[in-house]
Design a protein around this motif. Structure first.
Motif, PDB file in Angstrom:
ATOM      1  N   GLY A 136       0.754  -1.192  -0.002  1.00  2.00           N
ATOM      2  CA  GLY A 136       0.006  -0.044   0.026  1.00  2.00           C
ATOM      3  C   GLY A 136       0.794   1.388  -0.061  1.00  2.00           C
ATOM      4  O   GLY A 136       0.252   2.501  -0.135  1.00  2.00           O
ATOM      5  N   GLY A 137       2.077   1.070   0.209  1.00  4.08           N
ATOM      6  CA  GLY A 137       3.009   2.215   0.028  1.00  4.08           C
ATOM      7  C   GLY A 137       3.027   2.870  -1.210  1.00  4.08           C
ATOM      8  O   GLY A 137       2.499   2.527  -2.292  1.00  4.08           O
ATOM      9  N   GLY A 138       3.517   4.285  -1.335  1.00  3.77           N
ATOM     10  CA  GLY A 138       3.682   4.662  -2.676  1.00  3.77           C
ATOM     11  C   GLY A 138       4.156   6.251  -2.433  1.00  3.77           C
ATOM     12  O   GLY A 138       4.539   6.725  -1.357  1.00  3.77           O
ATOM     13  N   LEU A 139       3.835   7.047  -3.692  1.00  2.86           N
ATOM     14  CA  LEU A 139       4.411   8.497  -3.593  1.00  2.86           C
ATOM     15  C   LEU A 139       2.932   9.274  -3.848  1.00  2.86           C
ATOM     16  O   LEU A 139       1.746   8.912  -4.455  1.00  2.86           O
ATOM     17  N   PHE A 143      -5.246 -15.264  14.825  1.00  2.00           N
ATOM     18  CA  PHE A 143      -4.654 -13.688  14.599  1.00  2.00           C
ATOM     19  C   PHE A 143      -5.225 -12.704  15.526  1.00  2.00           C
ATOM     20  O   PHE A 143      -4.547 -11.874  15.961  1.00  2.00           O
ATOM     21  N   ALA A 144      -6.321 -12.594  15.984  1.00  2.59           N
ATOM     22  CA  ALA A 144      -7.056 -11.754  16.773  1.00  2.59           C
ATOM     23  C   ALA A 144      -6.287 -11.767  18.122  1.00  2.59           C
ATOM     24  O   ALA A 144      -6.420 -10.717  18.947  1.00  2.59           O
ATOM     25  N   LEU A 145      -5.709 -12.942  18.537  1.00  2.00           N
ATOM     26  CA  LEU A 145      -4.981 -12.780  20.002  1.00  2.00           C
ATOM     27  C   LEU A 145      -3.882 -11.979  19.967  1.00  2.00           C
ATOM     28  O   LEU A 145      -3.248 -11.919  20.980  1.00  2.00           O
ATOM     29  N   TYR A 146      -3.258 -11.492  18.983  1.00  2.00           N
ATOM     30  CA  TYR A 146      -1.809 -10.889  18.924  1.00  2.00           C
ATOM     31  C   TYR A 146      -1.949  -9.526  18.726  1.00  2.00           C
ATOM     32  O   TYR A 146      -2.797  -9.177  17.784  1.00  2.00           O
ATOM     33  N   ALA A 147      -1.054  -8.775  19.306  1.00  2.00           N
ATOM     34  CA  ALA A 147      -1.252  -7.288  19.066  1.00  2.00           C
ATOM     35  C   ALA A 147      -0.111  -7.018  17.854  1.00  2.00           C
ATOM     36  O   ALA A 147       0.575  -7.871  17.493  1.00  2.00           O
ATOM     37  N   MET A 148      -0.547  -5.859  17.121  1.00  2.00           N
ATOM     38  CA  MET A 148      -0.023  -5.640  16.157  1.00  2.00           C
ATOM     39  C   MET A 148       0.317  -4.044  15.974  1.00  2.00           C
ATOM     40  O   MET A 148      -0.172  -3.124  16.748  1.00  2.00           O
ATOM     41  N   GLY A 149       1.666  -3.950  15.473  1.00  3.84           N
ATOM     42  CA  GLY A 149       2.119  -2.344  15.614  1.00  3.84           C
ATOM     43  C   GLY A 149       2.567  -2.087  14.186  1.00  3.84           C
ATOM     44  O   GLY A 149       2.835  -2.735  13.497  1.00  3.84           O
ATOM     45  N   TRP A 150       2.773  -0.572  13.795  1.00  4.40           N
ATOM     46  CA  TRP A 150       3.186  -0.025  13.050  1.00  4.40           C
ATOM     47  C   TRP A 150       4.310   0.962  13.353  1.00  4.40           C
ATOM     48  O   TRP A 150       4.148   1.627  14.168  1.00  4.40           O
ATOM     49  N   PHE A 151       5.553   0.772  12.857  1.00  8.48           N
ATOM     50  CA  PHE A 151       6.721   1.549  13.053  1.00  8.48           C
ATOM     51  C   PHE A 151       7.082   2.155  11.638  1.00  8.48           C
ATOM     52  O   PHE A 151       6.748   1.751  10.587  1.00  8.48           O
ATOM     53  N   ARG A 152       8.013   3.131  11.989  1.00  5.42           N
ATOM     54  CA  ARG A 152       8.539   3.712  10.539  1.00  5.42           C
ATOM     55  C   ARG A 152       9.897   4.047  10.820  1.00  5.42           C
ATOM     56  O   ARG A 152      10.368   4.308  11.776  1.00  5.42           O
ATOM     57  N   GLN A 153      10.709   4.311   9.674  1.00  5.82           N
ATOM     58  CA  GLN A 153      12.054   4.309   9.511  1.00  5.82           C
ATOM     59  C   GLN A 153      12.428   5.600   8.493  1.00  5.82           C
ATOM     60  O   GLN A 153      12.269   5.009   7.251  1.00  5.82           O
ATOM     61  N   ASP A 178       6.287  12.380   7.010  1.00  6.40           N
ATOM     62  CA  ASP A 178       5.798  10.992   7.015  1.00  6.40           C
ATOM     63  C   ASP A 178       6.531  10.231   6.213  1.00  6.40           C
ATOM     64  O   ASP A 178       6.373   8.799   6.311  1.00  6.40           O
ATOM     65  N   THR A 179       7.589  10.872   5.452  1.00  3.75           N
ATOM     66  CA  THR A 179       8.149   9.980   4.510  1.00  3.75           C
ATOM     67  C   THR A 179       9.199   8.896   5.151  1.00  3.75           C
ATOM     68  O   THR A 179       9.911   9.474   6.032  1.00  3.75           O
ATOM     69  N   ALA A 180       8.871   7.852   4.842  1.00  2.43           N
ATOM     70  CA  ALA A 180       9.830   6.640   5.702  1.00  2.43           C
ATOM     71  C   ALA A 180       9.664   5.338   5.180  1.00  2.43           C
ATOM     72  O   ALA A 180       8.284   5.189   4.306  1.00  2.43           O
ATOM     73  N   VAL A 181      10.043   4.433   5.597  1.00  9.05           N
ATOM     74  CA  VAL A 181       9.780   3.141   5.155  1.00  9.05           C
ATOM     75  C   VAL A 181       8.658   2.600   6.415  1.00  9.05           C
ATOM     76  O   VAL A 181       9.123   2.695   7.543  1.00  9.05           O
ATOM     77  N   GLY A 218       7.643  -7.229   9.225  1.00 13.78           N
ATOM     78  CA  GLY A 218       7.739  -7.220   7.656  1.00 13.78           C
ATOM     79  C   GLY A 218       8.603  -6.833   7.184  1.00 13.78           C
ATOM     80  O   GLY A 218       9.608  -6.373   7.653  1.00 13.78           O
ATOM     81  N   GLN A 219       8.785  -6.742   5.704  1.00 10.62           N
ATOM     82  CA  GLN A 219       9.975  -6.134   4.963  1.00 10.62           C
ATOM     83  C   GLN A 219       9.879  -4.831   4.713  1.00 10.62           C
ATOM     84  O   GLN A 219      10.815  -4.223   4.446  1.00 10.62           O
ATOM     85  N   GLY A 220       8.710  -4.100   5.075  1.00 16.09           N
ATOM     86  CA  GLY A 220       8.539  -2.767   5.050  1.00 16.09           C
ATOM     87  C   GLY A 220       7.842  -2.285   3.349  1.00 16.09           C
ATOM     88  O   GLY A 220       7.986  -3.118   2.569  1.00 16.09           O
ATOM     89  N   THR A 221       7.430  -1.100   3.592  1.00 15.78           N
ATOM     90  CA  THR A 221       6.554  -0.570   2.301  1.00 15.78           C
ATOM     91  C   THR A 221       7.078   1.029   2.516  1.00 15.78           C
ATOM     92  O   THR A 221       6.797   1.578   3.410  1.00 15.78           O
ATOM     93  N   GLN A 222       7.634   1.389   1.208  1.00 16.52           N
ATOM     94  CA  GLN A 222       8.048   2.893   1.354  1.00 16.52           C
ATOM     95  C   GLN A 222       6.955   3.687   1.206  1.00 16.52           C
ATOM     96  O   GLN A 222       5.869   3.538   0.107  1.00 16.52           O
ATOM     97  N   VAL A 223       6.610   4.827   1.902  1.00 12.05           N
ATOM     98  CA  VAL A 223       5.720   5.930   1.866  1.00 12.05           C
ATOM     99  C   VAL A 223       6.642   7.273   1.315  1.00 12.05           C
ATOM    100  O   VAL A 223       7.532   7.631   2.409  1.00 12.05           O
ATOM    101  N   THR A 224       6.437   7.787   0.325  1.00  8.50           N
ATOM    102  CA  THR A 224       7.204   9.160   0.010  1.00  8.50           C
ATOM    103  C   THR A 224       5.878  10.400   0.011  1.00  8.50           C
ATOM    104  O   THR A 224       5.173  10.231  -0.957  1.00  8.50           O
ATOM    105  N   VAL A 225       5.985  11.226   0.743  1.00  9.02           N
ATOM    106  CA  VAL A 225       5.052  12.290   0.359  1.00  9.02           C
ATOM    107  C   VAL A 225       5.826  13.559   0.065  1.00  9.02           C
ATOM    108  O   VAL A 225       6.793  14.126   0.534  1.00  9.02           O
ATOM    109  N   SER A 226       5.668  14.030  -1.159  1.00  6.11           N
ATOM    110  CA  SER A 226       6.065  15.328  -1.790  1.00  6.11           C
ATOM    111  C   SER A 226       5.430  16.655  -1.238  1.00  6.11           C
ATOM    112  O   SER A 226       4.099  16.621  -1.161  1.00  6.11           O
ATOM    113  N   SER A 227       6.244  17.503  -1.310  1.00  4.55           N
ATOM    114  CA  SER A 227       5.686  18.785  -0.869  1.00  4.55           C
ATOM    115  C   SER A 227       5.140  19.675  -1.886  1.00  4.55           C
ATOM    116  O   SER A 227       5.286  19.321  -3.074  1.00  4.55           O
TER     117      SER A 227
END
Length: 128
Positions: A8-11, A30-40, A91-94, A119-128
């Motif tokens: 789902g990532g993209g520009l 799956f419902a029994l486990y917490a899920m998190g989102w991080f970015r770098q 917000d630009t990050a993997v 996961g392996q990560g997905t790139q999100v790039t936000v242009s100004s």
């Protein structure tokens, strides 16, 4: 073996929206486990973005995304989502999703050390 796959990532232009997905496989309940989102971002450490607990699915957000991002989960589809609105160049990050080895709620949801599978990560790039 637990596997997480993000997509789902993209520009996107500033002010735009994206929805990230994270599909989990390799174990049941799956419902029994917490899920998190991080970015770098380049040159920066990995940082907490959002998390959703098991059970009643309490949600948590970093201050920088509160009010703009929404985390949800579809336990029937073994998928966690991160809806990102009003995106900013900062917000630009993997973006990585993560989950825990053990079931039930976690207390240090903001710490990457709390999560065992990534996961392996997905790139999100936000242009100004």
């Amino acid at each position: 073996q637990v596997r997480l796959v993000e997509s789902g990532g993209g520009l996107v232009q500033a002010g735009g929206s994206l929805t990230l997905s994270c599909v989990a496989s390799g174990r049941a309940f799956f419902a029994l486990y917490a899920m998190g989102w991080f970015r770098q971002a380049p040159g920066k450490e990995r940082e907490f973005v959002s998390a959703i607990q098991s059970g009643v699915s309490s949600t948590y957000y970093a201050d920088s995304v509160k009010g703009r991002f929404t985390i949800t989960r579809d336990n029937n589809m073994n998928t966690a989502y991160l809806r990102m609105n009003n995106l900013e160049p900062e917000d630009t990050a993997v973006y990585y999703c993560a989950t825990t080895r053990f079931a039930n709620a976690i207390s240090n949801y903001y710490s990457a050390k709390e999560y065992d599978y990534w996961g392996q990560g997905t790139q999100v790039t936000v242009s100004s």
